[in-house]
Design an enzyme around this catalytic site. Sequence first.
Site, PDB file in Angstrom:
ATOM      1  N   GLU A  28     -49.501  26.040  13.334  1.00 23.35           N
ATOM      2  CA  GLU A  28     -50.528  26.968  12.852  1.00 23.35           C
ATOM      3  C   GLU A  28     -51.444  27.258  14.028  1.00 23.35           C
ATOM      4  O   GLU A  28     -51.792  26.351  14.790  1.00 23.35           O
ATOM      5  CB  GLU A  28     -51.330  26.353  11.698  1.00 23.35           C
ATOM      6  CG  GLU A  28     -52.441  27.303  11.234  1.00 23.35           C
ATOM      7  CD  GLU A  28     -53.157  26.849   9.964  1.00 23.35           C
ATOM      8  OE1 GLU A  28     -53.064  25.656   9.618  1.00 23.35           O
ATOM      9  OE2 GLU A  28     -53.810  27.697   9.339  1.00 23.35           O
ATOM     10  N   CYS A 232     -53.630  27.567   6.158  1.00 19.11           N
ATOM     11  CA  CYS A 232     -54.569  28.461   5.465  1.00 19.11           C
ATOM     12  C   CYS A 232     -54.599  29.838   6.084  1.00 19.11           C
ATOM     13  O   CYS A 232     -54.977  30.814   5.433  1.00 19.11           O
ATOM     14  CB  CYS A 232     -55.967  27.881   5.512  1.00 19.11           C
ATOM     15  SG  CYS A 232     -56.139  26.433   4.511  1.00 19.11           S
ATOM     16  N   ASN A 356     -49.298  28.997   0.505  1.00 16.91           N
ATOM     17  CA  ASN A 356     -49.698  27.763   1.182  1.00 16.91           C
ATOM     18  C   ASN A 356     -50.849  27.155   0.393  1.00 16.91           C
ATOM     19  O   ASN A 356     -51.841  27.833   0.146  1.00 16.91           O
ATOM     20  CB  ASN A 356     -50.187  28.084   2.596  1.00 16.91           C
ATOM     21  CG  ASN A 356     -50.849  26.903   3.263  1.00 16.91           C
ATOM     22  OD1 ASN A 356     -50.190  25.956   3.651  1.00 16.91           O
ATOM     23  ND2 ASN A 356     -52.173  26.934   3.386  1.00 16.91           N
ATOM     24  N   GLU A 357     -50.702  25.919  -0.005  1.00 20.95           N
ATOM     25  CA  GLU A 357     -51.807  25.226  -0.705  1.00 20.95           C
ATOM     26  C   GLU A 357     -52.390  26.100  -1.802  1.00 20.95           C
ATOM     27  O   GLU A 357     -53.610  26.299  -1.863  1.00 20.95           O
ATOM     28  CB  GLU A 357     -52.906  24.842   0.283  1.00 20.95           C
ATOM     29  CG  GLU A 357     -52.472  23.850   1.296  1.00 20.95           C
ATOM     30  CD  GLU A 357     -53.616  23.191   2.051  1.00 20.95           C
ATOM     31  OE1 GLU A 357     -54.753  23.653   1.958  1.00 20.95           O
ATOM     32  OE2 GLU A 357     -53.344  22.189   2.723  1.00 20.95           O
TER      33      GLU A 357
HETATM   34  O1  AHR Z   1     -53.560  21.706   8.885  1.00 20.97           O
HETATM   35  C1  AHR Z   1     -54.842  22.201   8.779  1.00 20.97           C
HETATM   36  C2  AHR Z   1     -55.102  22.889   7.465  1.00 20.97           C
HETATM   37  O2  AHR Z   1     -55.029  21.950   6.452  1.00 20.97           O
HETATM   38  C3  AHR Z   1     -54.125  23.937   7.044  1.00 20.97           C
HETATM   39  O3  AHR Z   1     -54.449  25.193   7.485  1.00 20.97           O
HETATM   40  C4  AHR Z   1     -54.194  23.936   5.572  1.00 20.97           C
HETATM   41  O4  AHR Z   1     -52.989  24.337   4.994  1.00 20.97           O
HETATM   42  C5  AHR Z   1     -54.661  22.546   5.246  1.00 20.97           C
HETATM   43  O5  AHR Z   1     -55.755  22.573   4.417  1.00 20.97           O
END
Ligand code: AHR
Length: 794
Positions: A28, A232, A356-357
């Site tokens: 990321e 995120c 994601n999440e």
């Molecule tokens: O890995 C850091 C963050 O942690 C990521 O963006 C998110 O998916 C999680 O909350």
Amino acid sequence: MTRAQRTLTIYTQERGAELGDLFGIFFEDLNHAADGGLYAELVQNRSFEFDPIDRAEYHALTAWEKIERGGGKAEINVEDSHPLNPRNLHYVAIDIVSEGGGVGMMNLGFNSGIPAKQGETYLFSVYARRDASFDEPVVVTIEGTDGTVHGEATIVVQSSEWTQYAATITANATDTSSRLVIVTKGKGKLYLDMVSLFPEKTFRNRPNGMREDIAALLADLKPKFMRFPGGCLIHDGSLNPDDRDSMYRWKNTLGDIAQRPARRNNWSYNQTLGLGYYEYFLFCEDIGAKPIPILPGGYDPHHKRIVPIDELQPWIDDALDLIEFANGDPSNEWGAIRAQLGHPEPFGLEYVGIGNEEVGEPFFERYPYFHRAIKEKYPDIKIINSAGPFAAGSEYDRGWKSAKENKSDLVDEHYYQSPEWFLANYNRYDTFKADEPKVFLGEYASWGNTYYNALVEAAFMTGLEKNAHAVGLACYAPMLCNVDYINWKPDMIWFNNHEVYGTANYYVQKLFMHHQGDQLLKIEAYGLDEKQENTMKPINGAFALETDRCSFRFWDMKLVNNDSGEMKELNGLSAELSDTDEDRLGGTSLRTLDLGETDWENYTLSLKAQKISGPKGFNLYFGKRDDNNQLIWDFGGWQNQDSALCSSMNGRTSCLTQSIFNVEPDMEYELTLEVSGRQIRAWINNVLFHDTEDKLPVIEPLYYSASYERSTGDVIVKVVNVQENSVSAQIALADLHKTSLTVEVNEMSDHAPDDENTFASPERVSPKQKEFSTVGCSFHYDFPKHSITVFRVR
Ligand code: AHR
């Protein structure tokens, strides 16, 4: 128990679940993982597109400084009336007022500057144009902060229309704090945009490529897959793909880098998108990792932006087009684009993740539309659903429910927890079923980069491996961090502008990736069942309330002993907390309040609460031994969207369970918290919200798993000893029918729990290798205290 009685027997012919693509990596662009990190561009803010939307202090000239030498004078303005292209609006106009010793600009790069290395060649390029009166060569140098020239090139800008010019510069010195300096003389105006400097040597010499040292560390892991682009960052954004702060829309990341829009990265910086989807697929191919792209599902849980269902088709098309871009024949629209970019062969995409999440019903209403459309067109693509940001709770359950209903191939679980949590949850997947969606443990880490963190993660990973029937994929997160731009820690790899090192956690991941194997082998332990129970049993101690920029009223605060019926009033039944901005300004802030303590083991605490003002909720602490060891009911946490029960051990917090909850102003809430041993239940207005156990770590005598590797015929045995004493055991390889064995040992040991790698000692915590032979098919081994041992038996 005597030495000889402890045995691990590996049944070499009894093969179980396929390990498939189990261990991979997560990428990321946070912590400047791409720009100023893996993406090898050395110029920061190359197209003058930095903006306060990205980060409050950013502006179009961030990382640039004006140069006026020897009495020279220039005006530097950022303009947009004659842009390079509609997606790259800003450029600089250098208006030469008087030439003096030369005027121009310099770029400060990332970290301490441009890291020039003696003998290395750098590829400079720029889009430029001039007005009619400008007619002088432009001198481009890599210089030290004292003006020493480390390398030079000259370009001649001939056109009044945007034209790309390129030059190479070879550095005659090593200086990690250099600047890229562009200076000219004469009169008139010179316009510049897309000022770029790349090392000629990128990973595999790819143009627009990856920084060699960081990429090499990733390639060295031999990951089975690479998840991209987050995190995120995927879904934290607006719905319009043309917005600067849109969700991550992959089509914006292709083609000419000068045509890619500038993007607000939700980690508070600018993302050039120079490392886009094509570069990602290529990098995966270069390092032998399968790509796992994750796409937004038309829903931003951070800001509750939701695509109406009848407008979802373009988002679904994005997913279908991405698959075609990766795998399609060049005769198809997106396959043709891939071919034009230089890769007619398919990339062999097998997985795609949606979301994601994700928390909240809107995502789960939308997911089935993606799932159906993808499966209909590409039945072999494995689809990954999302189970929220925490290890348990209503959103986790909702993700799993959706995955089962839709027959998702995998479900993305995320958790960042204490080392104690990882040990306590080593058996987490033992009860998961083989005929249900598999787990994609898409983000996990214990809080820290010490050897102890890595050791505990290794123990947990044997638990993932032994449950390969249920766990399909797993990757540590986050992966990369630039030491000068930290958004999140711990991270697996740390770097600055010229150095990089893998943490202890990196070396554990590497061990597990190098020695994953293809099929699980049955392993039986004898005499290894004396677990170390933790003695700190009951959840008792102090209670406290705390708020953050909010004002609350509490009343009817009581504690009842559930064994004896005894009742205690807390703080005379009522209290107020007020920590608003006004309180802070006026010095009247009352943020925390102690409510006394108890040594009871089974009790119920109840209170009523009302928010008077403020953006969030409050914390109720219980079982508090000290600030580092306590339990927390986070009521209205994380943007006032959660109710969560958390456990903090040795200062590191684990979320035990989370549900969506919003604390509204003026509403009266009746909260009930019941503690029975380690079991915790919590009700809001008589509705059961949380039911969880704060498990204590149970130290197994040894943690182990075994696998078979087809290409070599090797039997791989992993053994982790987290204890403070060595453990001896006999390792027996059943059904091998050999008279002797060669055993390669890869081991991490002899490290103190707090040991960490650093730039100065990048491999202080790393495995050592040795080899021995046996007579017969069994051998005795002393597993050192705090050790991770991987045997390769042949
Ligand atoms: O890995 C850091 C963050 O942690 C990521 O963006 C998110 O998916 C999680 O909350």
